[in-house]
Design a protein around this motif. Structure first.
Motif, short mmCIF file in Angstrom:
data_model
loop_
_atom_site.label_atom_id
_atom_site.label_comp_id
_atom_site.label_asym_id
_atom_site.label_seq_id
_atom_site.Cartn_x
_atom_site.Cartn_y
_atom_site.Cartn_z
N TRP A 143 11.87 33.42 -9.47
CA TRP A 143 11.39 33.37 -10.59
C TRP A 143 12.64 33.10 -11.62
CZ3 TRP A 143 6.39 31.19 -12.46
CH2 TRP A 143 5.14 32.10 -12.15
N LYS A 144 13.84 34.16 -11.59
CA LYS A 144 14.58 33.91 -11.93
C LYS A 144 15.03 32.90 -12.28
CE LYS A 144 18.98 37.16 -13.19
NZ LYS A 144 19.50 35.72 -13.32
N MET A 145 15.22 32.18 -10.69
CA MET A 145 16.03 30.60 -10.74
C MET A 145 15.12 29.36 -12.06
SD MET A 145 15.82 27.82 -7.65
CE MET A 145 14.25 27.58 -8.43
N LEU A 146 13.93 29.39 -11.74
CA LEU A 146 13.47 28.93 -13.18
C LEU A 146 13.61 28.81 -13.95
CD1 LEU A 146 9.63 28.51 -11.98
CD2 LEU A 146 10.90 26.90 -11.57
N VAL A 147 13.94 30.15 -14.80
CA VAL A 147 14.56 30.45 -16.32
C VAL A 147 15.57 30.18 -16.08
CG1 VAL A 147 14.40 32.40 -17.22
CG2 VAL A 147 12.28 32.76 -15.86
N ASP A 148 16.32 30.86 -15.38
CA ASP A 148 17.84 29.45 -15.63
C ASP A 148 18.47 28.98 -15.77
OD1 ASP A 148 18.41 32.93 -15.22
OD2 ASP A 148 19.03 33.07 -13.72
N LEU A 149 16.98 27.89 -14.97
CA LEU A 149 16.99 25.96 -14.97
C LEU A 149 16.91 25.78 -16.15
CD1 LEU A 149 18.00 24.45 -12.88
CD2 LEU A 149 15.56 24.14 -12.07
N VAL A 150 15.56 26.12 -16.76
CA VAL A 150 15.37 26.38 -18.17
C VAL A 150 16.74 26.35 -19.52
CG1 VAL A 150 13.42 26.56 -20.44
CG2 VAL A 150 13.17 25.93 -17.61
N ASP A 151 16.83 27.32 -19.42
CA ASP A 151 18.21 28.32 -19.77
C ASP A 151 18.93 26.94 -19.42
OD1 ASP A 151 16.41 30.08 -21.16
OD2 ASP A 151 17.88 31.54 -19.11
N SER A 152 19.64 26.64 -19.21
CA SER A 152 20.94 25.07 -18.85
C SER A 152 20.64 24.17 -19.46
CB SER A 152 21.54 25.57 -17.91
OG SER A 152 20.32 24.74 -16.87
N MET A 153 19.31 24.46 -19.81
CA MET A 153 18.96 22.54 -20.79
C MET A 153 17.86 22.90 -21.75
SD MET A 153 16.63 21.56 -17.54
CE MET A 153 16.70 19.55 -18.12
N VAL A 154 17.57 23.66 -22.07
CA VAL A 154 17.48 24.03 -23.61
C VAL A 154 16.53 25.62 -23.90
CG1 VAL A 154 15.21 22.51 -22.59
CG2 VAL A 154 14.53 24.84 -22.69
N VAL A 155 17.00 25.47 -25.52
CA VAL A 155 17.03 26.33 -26.37
C VAL A 155 15.59 27.77 -26.22
CG1 VAL A 155 16.88 27.69 -28.11
CG2 VAL A 155 18.19 25.36 -27.97
N GLU A 156 14.38 26.98 -25.85
CA GLU A 156 13.07 27.96 -25.69
C GLU A 156 12.58 27.36 -24.80
OE1 GLU A 156 11.26 28.19 -30.17
OE2 GLU A 156 11.55 26.23 -29.35
N ASP A 157 13.24 28.96 -23.44
CA ASP A 157 12.83 28.13 -22.56
C ASP A 157 11.49 28.82 -22.25
OD1 ASP A 157 12.80 31.46 -21.21
OD2 ASP A 157 14.09 31.10 -22.78
N GLY A 158 10.92 29.58 -22.76
CA GLY A 158 9.41 29.81 -22.94
C GLY A 158 8.25 29.26 -22.46
N ARG A 159 8.79 28.22 -23.75
CA ARG A 159 7.54 26.53 -24.41
C ARG A 159 7.32 26.01 -23.20
NH1 ARG A 159 8.16 24.29 -29.68
NH2 ARG A 159 6.24 23.44 -29.17
#
Length: 429
Positions: free
Chosen positions: A324-340
């Motif tokens: 799960w953390k991998m997905l969140v970190d991946l999104v964090d590296s690309m976009v600002v609002e990872d949750g959305r």
């Protein structure tokens, strides 16, 4: 509509960009998704994302083997095999290098498949050897080999973000470098001022996009020495223009749960294949959310922590906290609002809207529990919170780790009460 300008950087996140002069070493296993136990370390070095759906994810497996999307459909006899170095197109035997980043897998050269119709720049076969063939938008739809497809605008945007550094001006870098995806300045054939001609070789790279904009126009991507433009709306290209094609690996799939025959969409993200829907397998102890059913929300079954451990079908399992953390970190590296970006497009309240950039569609199913005083089955937070069990065995005051998502926040190691009922997403072993 003005073109959307994308930033580039010189950071290289992949290799295999230039022409391959070696004979292909087809290693089928190296292009498949790595299997791991829940305690394995998680990396994110290959995979693909986004685009028109396909019935399964191409892996280069021989007939009868299980494909990487989790279904047991035998691979087609026309399947092509890929290794970490080259991709062999079984239609004509041509080889292409492979470019990978954290999410995507692309072919590292322009397509050179002799489809009908297709052309060489200036009708010179030597230009096909250098820049590949040129296609109308209609013929471009059919030219990618099995398991690959035309990219969409979101694919180009993701590619750019994974090759960009915050604050850098658009410069020639990883998208055109021989060590990157190596997009080429091959020019085009188009009508300008009423005259059709070959033009812009060495100045622009012109690439077809999957999406059409009108009956006669379609989207495209243009790269030059200093910038990239993804066209849309009134800036689209005529479908009769002749431009290059670069193919991206399909990352969508389906799997069928053999226990009850239910089918689930799947998505390849990083080195993992995930179910893109909540598990809906009924067990003796699972339960449905009556409020969700009343609203027509398909959020699957809810499971207590111990039951969730064994809820996934054979070959699939509960994701580890690290995954799960991998997905969140991946999104964090690309976009600002990872949750959305991880949230489903529907189901969320207006205050918690989702974007679902990666098409995994995490749903605001909330949680359910049995009341201590009234012993009734109660459910809450529907539309506002997404919670999912992880396979972590870490327990704090009777609580297990879970994924907890609300507003723009995502907490990977949140502590959920083990007696509560939460949805489950499964990841392929």
């Amino acid at each position: 509509m003005k073109p959307y300008y994308l930033l580039l950087s010189a950071a290289l996140l992949g290799a295999c960009g230039g022409e391959s002069s070696t004979s292909p070493n087809v290693d089928q296993s190296s292009d498949s998704v790595a299997t791991t136990s829940s305690s394995s370390s998680v990396s994110s070095s290959s995979g693909a994302v986004d685009g028109p759906t396909s019935s399964d994810v191409e892996t280069g497996l021989s007939s009868g083997e299980e494909d990487s999307a989790g279904s047991n459909n035998p691979a087609s006899s026309s399947s092509v095999a890929a290794s970490g170095d080259v991709f062999v197109d079984s239609r004509d035997g041509q080889t292409y290098s492979i470019y990978r980043n954290d999410i995507q897998t692309w072919l590292g050269q322009n397509m050179n498949y002799n489809a009908e119709p297709s052309w060489c720049f200036d009708d010179d076969p030597a230009n096909c050897e250098k820049f590949g063939r040129y296609y109308s938008w209609e013929s471009a739809q059919e030219v990618c080999p099995e398991g690959y497809r035309l990219p969409m605008k979101r694919d180009w945007v993701t590619l750019d973000k994974l090759n960009s550094t915050a604050g850098m001006m658009p410069i020639n870098g990883a998208l055109t470098s021989k060590n990157g995806i190596a997009l080429q300045f091959g020019g085009q054939y188009s009508t300008v001022n009423g005259k059709a001609k070959w033009d812009d070789m060495g100045v622009f790279g012109m690439y077809w996009d999957y999406e059409e904009t009108t009956e006669t126009t379609a989207s495209s991507m243009i790269v030059s020495e200093n910038w990239v433009v993804v066209y849309s709306g009134n800036d689209s290209r005529e479908k009769t223009d002749r431009m290059s094609v670069r193919c991206i690996r399909e990352n969508h799939g389906t799997m069928v749960d053999p226990r009850d025959g239910q089918e689930y969409k799947t998505i390849r993200l990083g080195e993992r294949i995930w179910m893109a829907e909540n598990l809906n397998f009924k067990t003796d102890s699972s339960a449905a959310n009556p409020k969700a059913e009343e609203q027509g929300m398909k959020v699957g079954q809810y499971y207590r922590r111990n039951d969730a451990e064994n809820a996934c079908p054979s070959g699939w399992r509960l994701p580890a906290t690290a995954e799960w953390k991998m997905l969140v970190d991946l999104v964090d590296s690309m976009v600002v609002e990872d949750g959305r970006s991880l949230k489903s497009l529907d189901g969320w309240t207006m205050a918690h809207t989702g974007k679902d950039d990666f098409e995994i569609g995490l749903q605001p199913a909330g949680d359910c529990y049995i009341g201590v005083l009234d012993s009734l089955f109660n459910c809450g937070s529907l539309g506002n919170i997404a919670e999912y069990w992880t396979s972590s065995t870490q327990v704090t005051n009777g609580n297990h780790e879970c994924l907890y998502m609300y507003s723009g926040k995502t907490l990977v190691d949140y502590k959920c009460n083990k007696s509560n009922y939460l949805p489950v997403r499964c990841v392929k072993e």
